[in-house]
Design a protein around this motif. Structure first.
Motif, PDB file in Angstrom:
ATOM      1  N   ALA A  15       0.830  -1.206   0.000  1.00  0.00           N
ATOM      2  CA  ALA A  15       0.000   0.000   0.000  1.00  0.00           C
ATOM      3  C   ALA A  15       0.867   1.260   0.000  1.00  0.00           C
ATOM      4  O   ALA A  15       0.541   2.254  -0.643  1.00  0.00           O
ATOM      5  N   ILE A  16       2.001   1.207   0.709  1.00  0.00           N
ATOM      6  CA  ILE A  16       2.899   2.365   0.738  1.00  0.00           C
ATOM      7  C   ILE A  16       3.495   2.589  -0.653  1.00  0.00           C
ATOM      8  O   ILE A  16       3.599   3.721  -1.130  1.00  0.00           O
ATOM      9  N   ASP A  17       3.855   1.503  -1.322  1.00  0.00           N
ATOM     10  CA  ASP A  17       4.363   1.629  -2.693  1.00  0.00           C
ATOM     11  C   ASP A  17       3.336   2.281  -3.608  1.00  0.00           C
ATOM     12  O   ASP A  17       3.671   3.101  -4.462  1.00  0.00           O
ATOM     13  N   ILE A  18       2.068   1.906  -3.413  1.00  0.00           N
ATOM     14  CA  ILE A  18       1.017   2.486  -4.255  1.00  0.00           C
ATOM     15  C   ILE A  18       0.882   3.984  -3.975  1.00  0.00           C
ATOM     16  O   ILE A  18       0.758   4.788  -4.891  1.00  0.00           O
ATOM     17  N   GLU A  19       0.969   4.358  -2.694  1.00  0.00           N
ATOM     18  CA  GLU A  19       0.951   5.787  -2.346  1.00  0.00           C
ATOM     19  C   GLU A  19       2.068   6.519  -3.085  1.00  0.00           C
ATOM     20  O   GLU A  19       1.890   7.614  -3.600  1.00  0.00           O
ATOM     21  N   LEU A  20       3.244   5.886  -3.122  1.00  0.00           N
ATOM     22  CA  LEU A  20       4.400   6.516  -3.757  1.00  0.00           C
ATOM     23  C   LEU A  20       4.218   6.648  -5.264  1.00  0.00           C
ATOM     24  O   LEU A  20       4.685   7.603  -5.867  1.00  0.00           O
ATOM     25  N   GLU A  21       3.529   5.679  -5.844  1.00  0.00           N
ATOM     26  CA  GLU A  21       3.271   5.802  -7.279  1.00  0.00           C
ATOM     27  C   GLU A  21       2.431   7.036  -7.552  1.00  0.00           C
ATOM     28  O   GLU A  21       2.657   7.739  -8.524  1.00  0.00           O
ATOM     29  N   HIS A  22       1.471   7.323  -6.648  1.00  0.00           N
ATOM     30  CA  HIS A  22       0.686   8.552  -6.794  1.00  0.00           C
ATOM     31  C   HIS A  22       1.605   9.772  -6.775  1.00  0.00           C
ATOM     32  O   HIS A  22       1.427  10.700  -7.536  1.00  0.00           O
ATOM     33  N   VAL A  23       2.589   9.745  -5.864  1.00  0.00           N
ATOM     34  CA  VAL A  23       3.507  10.879  -5.761  1.00  0.00           C
ATOM     35  C   VAL A  23       4.255  11.052  -7.074  1.00  0.00           C
ATOM     36  O   VAL A  23       4.396  12.154  -7.594  1.00  0.00           O
ATOM     37  N   ASN A  24       4.727   9.949  -7.634  1.00  0.00           N
ATOM     38  CA  ASN A  24       5.479  10.041  -8.878  1.00  0.00           C
ATOM     39  C   ASN A  24       4.609  10.548 -10.021  1.00  0.00           C
ATOM     40  O   ASN A  24       5.056  11.298 -10.868  1.00  0.00           O
ATOM     41  N   GLU A  25       3.316  10.132 -10.002  1.00  0.00           N
ATOM     42  CA  GLU A  25       2.405  10.645 -11.019  1.00  0.00           C
ATOM     43  C   GLU A  25       2.240  12.152 -10.861  1.00  0.00           C
ATOM     44  O   GLU A  25       2.281  12.890 -11.835  1.00  0.00           O
ATOM     45  N   LEU A  26       2.101  12.590  -9.596  1.00  0.00           N
ATOM     46  CA  LEU A  26       1.981  14.023  -9.316  1.00  0.00           C
ATOM     47  C   LEU A  26       3.165  14.771  -9.886  1.00  0.00           C
ATOM     48  O   LEU A  26       3.034  15.787 -10.536  1.00  0.00           O
TER      49      LEU A  26
END
Ligand SMILES: Nc1ncnc2c1ncn2[C@@H]1O[C@H](COP(=O)(O)OP(=O)(O)OP(=O)(O)O)[C@@H](O)[C@H]1O
Ligand SMILES: [Mg+2]
Lengths: 251, 403
Positions: free
Chosen positions: B387-398
Motif C-alpha cells: 500500500a505504501i508503494d502504491i501511495e508513492l506511485e501517486h507521488v510520482n504521477e503528481l
C-alpha cells in the motif's frame, strides 16, 4: 577500452554569500586500466571534482565538458552516469536508514544491468566480495551505512564498486580513516577489480601510503580548482616530503 | 512549504532527516486532567477551531459528524468467524455507557454514541488465548453512520483484533476497549478509505493490572480522518505500545491525537507515530499528550512523532505534550521531528544507478520499515508495504504531471 575525458571543467556552488567558483578549468583524461592519483591541499576542490562528475545537484557546471567514450556525461542524470559506467566512492558515504544493504545492492545491480541478477550467482558474488573485504555477512541486514564505522563505510563503498563493475571509478579519500590492515584489504580490493575488469581509477588521496599498494601511473597536483602539475609516482614522494608550498606561493 | 513546530521539533535541511530532540519542555494551556469528558453531546459546544483539541482539525469536512446521520444506514461491517471463547452481541446504550473505558473527550465521540445506529460488544472470555486475528471488515459504499463498539478482553486472555476499513463512508465512531488483569490485546486499525471518505473516530482504552495493549493505527486513505486514541493505564504494571503510520497526499487531512493517562504506578507507555506527506495541501496533525498523575510513580514513558515531507506545499503539525505530577518516575521523554526528503540520500542511491522514483521508494520504505514490523501481524505488514508503494506511485504521477 574506455576513456573519460575532462576538458576545461568549471564548477560553482551557491553559498549564502553568493556564487563560489570552485573548479577553474580541470583537464584530465583517464583510460581503462590507468590509475591517476590526485593530491592537493584541503579545500582545493578535489571532492567537488568528484561530485561534479557524478552529477551532484549542488554543483553547477559553468564551463567545459566531460565525455565518457564520446558520450556527453554532463547531459546525463545522476543514475544515467552510473549506468554509463561511472562510480564514485564517496569521502563521506551517506546513511540511508531502514534500507538494508542486501536490498540496496540488489536494487543497484538490477538498475545498472537493466535486469535482475541471477539469484544464485549473485548471492555467491556478494558473499565472496564481502569475505575478501572482511565484512561480516551480518552487514547485509543492516541499514545502508547506518551506524557503520568510518572504515566499514569505506569497505562498503569498495564492495559496491566490485559488484557493480564500473568502467571508471573515482575514489575520494577511500584511504582516510582506515587502519593498516583495512588499508591493505581495501587496496587489494581495488587492484582485484582493476585486474578483473580493466577499471580506470581516479584516486584522490592525501597520503602516499595507499600508493604503495595501488601504484599510480600518473600523479596530479590539484591546487585552487585545477591541476597544477603532473608527474609519475615519484611526484607523490616529493609532495609528501615538501608539501604544497611551492604551488601555493605561485598560485 | 509550511512547517509548524510547537515543540523543539527540527526541520533539518540537508542531512539525516531526524535528529531527534528529547525532553523538550512544553507547557500546555491547561492540564489534560481538567479536560471535559461526557456522553452528553450537549455538554460540548460546537467546535469553532479555537479549542485546543480542534485547532488543527479539518472542521469543514468533519462537520456532518457533529450531528446525527442522515438516513438510517447501519454500519457496513462484517466479522470473521469467531473462535471459541469470543462472542459478538448487540448491546443497548445504557449497557455500553456503564461498561465504557472512559467517557468521550469531544463532541464527535459523544454524538457517535448518542446517535449510534447500533452498538456491538466483542468479548474475549477470561483466560482465552486466541492465536488467529479476529478481523472486522468495513466496506463502505457511501453510508452516513454513527456507531459505537466495545471490546472487552477478560483476565489473562489474549487476542488480536484487526479493523480493516475501505470504500467510502461518512463515519462517526466511538470505540471502548477494556482489558482485564493481565489481559493482552493487539488492536490494529487500518484506514484504507477511498479519497472521499470522512472518518472521525475516538478509541478509549482502560488497562487493568499488568495488562498489555499494542495499538496500531494506519491511515492511508480518506479525505479527512481524525482518529483520537486515549489510553488509561489504570492498573499497576500495565503497559501500552501505540504505533501510527500515515501517508497523506494531495487534498487529504489526517489527524491523530494520542492521550496516555498514567494513573497507576510502574506502568509503561511507548508512542511512535510516523507520517509521510506528498502533494500540495496534504495535511497531517499529530498531538501526543502524556499525563503522569501523582499516583503514577515509577512511570516509564516515551513518545515520538516523525514526519517526512516529500514535496513542497504539504504541512505537518506535531505537538507533543508531557505533564508530570510526580517526581518519582523511571523516565519520561518525547521527540518530534519534521524533515524534508533528504537530497543526499537520493543522490547516494542514484549514484549507484537507482532511478529517482526507486530511490524515493527505498527511502520512504526505509523510513517506515521499523514501524511496519511493529504491527505484529505478518499478513498486515506485507499488504502495508504494498500500500505504501502504491501511495508513492501517486507521488510520482503528481511529479510527472508537474513537469
Ligand atoms: N556546498 C558548498 N557550499 C559552500 N562551499 C562549498 C560547498 N562545497 C564545497 N565548498 C567549498 O569549496 C572548496 C572545495 O571543497 P572540496 O570539498 O572540493 O575540497 P577538497 O579538495 O575535497 O578538500 P579536502 O582535502 O579537505 O577533502 C572548499 O573551500 C569548500 O568549503
Ligand atoms: Mg574532499
Amino acid at each position: 577500452m574506455s576513456t573519460l575525458e575532462i576538458r576545461n571543467l568549471h564548477a560553482s556552488v551557491e553559498t549564502p554569500e553568493g556564487t563560489k567558483q570552485i573548479l577553474k578549468g580541470v583537464d584530465l583524461t583517464i583510460k581503462s586500466g590507468e590509475t591517476h592519483a590526485i593530491m592537493g591541499p584541503n579545500g582545493s576542490g578535489k571532492s567537488t571534482l568528484a561530485y561534479s562528475l557524478a552529477g551532484h545537484p549542488k554543483y553547477e557546471i559553468t564551463e567545459g565538458s566531460v565525455l565518457l567514450d564520446g558520450e556527453d556525461v554532463l547531459e546525463m542524470s545522476v543514475d544515467e552516469r552510473a549506468k554509463a559506467g561511472l562510480f564514485l566512492a564517496m569521502q563521506y558515504p551517506v546513511e540511508v536508514p531502514g534500507v538494508s544493504v542486501s536490498n540496496f545492492l540488489r536494487t543497484a545491480k538490477t538498475a545498472i544491468d537493466g535486469e535482475a541478477p541471477k539469484l544464485r550467482t549473485w548471492v555467491k558474488d556478494v558473499k565472496a566480495s564481502m569475505e575478501q573485504l572482511r565484512m561480516d555477512p551480518a552487514f547485509n541486514e543492516r541499514g545502508v551505512n547506518e551506524g557503520f564505522s568510518g572504515g566499514e563505510k569505506k569497505r562498503h563503498e569498495i564492495l559496491q564498486m566490485e559488484l557493480l563493475s564500473p568502467k571508471i571509478a573515482i575514489l575520494d579519500e577511500t584511504d582516510s580513516g582506515l587502519d593498516v590492515d583495512a588499508l591493505r584489504i581495501v587496496s587489494e580490493g581495488v587492484n582485484r577489480v582493476k585486474e578483473n575488469t580493466g577499471l580506470g581509477v581516479m584516486l584522490i588521496t592525501h597520503y602516499t601510503r595507499i600508493l604503495n599498494y595501488i601504484t599510480p601511473d600518473f600523479v596530479h597536483v590539484f591546487v585552487d580548482g585545477k591541476i597544477a602539475e603532473e608527474g609519475g609516482p615519484e611526484l607523490a614522494e616529493r609532495l609528501e616530503a615538501e608539501g604544497y608550498d611551492r604551488f601555493l606561493a605561485s598560485a | 512549504m509550511t512547517l509548524t513546530d510547537h515543540s523543539k521539533a527540527v526541520l533539518d535541511g540537508s542531512h539525516s532527516h531526524g535528529a531527534s530532540v528529547g525532553g523538550g519542555e512544553f507547557v500546555p494551556e491547561s492540564s489534560r486532567a481538567a479536560r471535559l469528558t461526557s456522553f452528553d453531546p450537549e455538554a460540548f459546544g460546537v467546535p469553532t477551531g479555537r479549542e485546543e483539541e480542534w485547532r488543527f482539525a479539518a472542521l469543514k469536512d468533519l462537520k456532518p459528524l457533529f450531528g446525527a446521520a442522515e438516513g438510517d444506514a447501519v454500519a457496513p461491517w462484517s466479522v470473521s468467524d469467531l473462535p471459541a471463547g469470543v462472542t459478538l452481541e448487540e448491546i443497548d446504550r445504557d449497557a455500553f455507557v456503564a461498561g465504557a473505558a472512559r467517557e468521550p473527550g469531544d463532541l464527535l465521540g459523544a454524538v457517535a454514541v448518542a446517535h449510534a445506529s447500533g452498538i456491538a460488544r466483542l468479548s474475549v472470555a477470561p483466560s482465552t488465548v486466541v492465536d488467529e486475528p479476529i478481523t472486522v471488515t468495513v466496506k463502505g459504499s457511501g453510508e452516513d453512520v454513527r456507531h459505537a463498539m466495545s471490546v472487552e478482553v477478560g483476565e489473562n486472555a489474549e487476542a488480536t483484533v484487526i479493523v480493516d476499513r475501505a470504500g467510502t463512508a461518512t463515519v462517526g465512531e466511538f470505540v471502548s476497549v477494556v482489558l482485564g488483569q493481565n489481559a493482552s490485546l493487539n488492536l490494529v486499525l487500518l484506514q484504507q478509505w477511498d479519497d472521499d471518505a470522512v472518518h472521525g473516530g475516538e478509541v478509549v482504552a482502560s488497562l487493568g493490572k499488568d495488562a498489555r495493549l499494542r495499538g496500531s493505527v494506519v491511515t492511508l486513505g480518506g479525505k479527512a480522518v481524525r482518529l483520537n486514541s486515549t489510553v488509561t493505564l489504570a492498573g499497576e504494571g500495565s503497559s501500552v505500545d501505540l504505533f501510527g503510520l500515515y501517508f497523506a497526499d494531495q487534498g487529504q487531512h489526517f489527524e491523530h491525537q494520542v492521550f496516555v493517562d498514567h494513573a497507576a504506578p510502574n506502568a509503561r507507555s511507548r508512542v511512535t507515530y510516523k507520517g509521510a506527506l506528498a502533494g500540495a495541501s496534504a495535511r497531517t496533525v499529530w498531538i501526543g499528550d502524556v499525563l503522569i498523575r501523582k499516583a503514577a510513580e515509577g512511570t516509564d514513558t516515551y513518545e515520538l512523532n516523525r514526519n517526512l515531507v516529500l514535496t513542497e506545499g504539504a504541512r505537518a503539525d506535531s505537538v507533543p505534550n508531557l505533564e508530570i505530577e510526580t517526581g518519582e518516575i523511571e523516565g519520561a521523554g518525547h521527540a518530534s521531528a519534521t524533515g524534508r526528503f533528504d537530497e543526499e540520500q537520493t543522490f547516494y542511491l542514484r549514484s549507484r544507478g537507482i532511478s529517482e522514483e526507486m530511490a524515493r521508494r527505498l527511502v520512504v520504505r526505509g523510513f517506515f520499515a521499523d514501524l511496519v514490523h511493529e504491527i505484529g501481524v505478518p499478513s498486515v505488514e506485507e499488504s502495508l508495504l504494498k500500500a505504501i508503494d502504491i501511495e508513492l506511485e501517486h507521488v510520482n504521477e503528481l511529479e510527472s504531471a508537474d513537469d
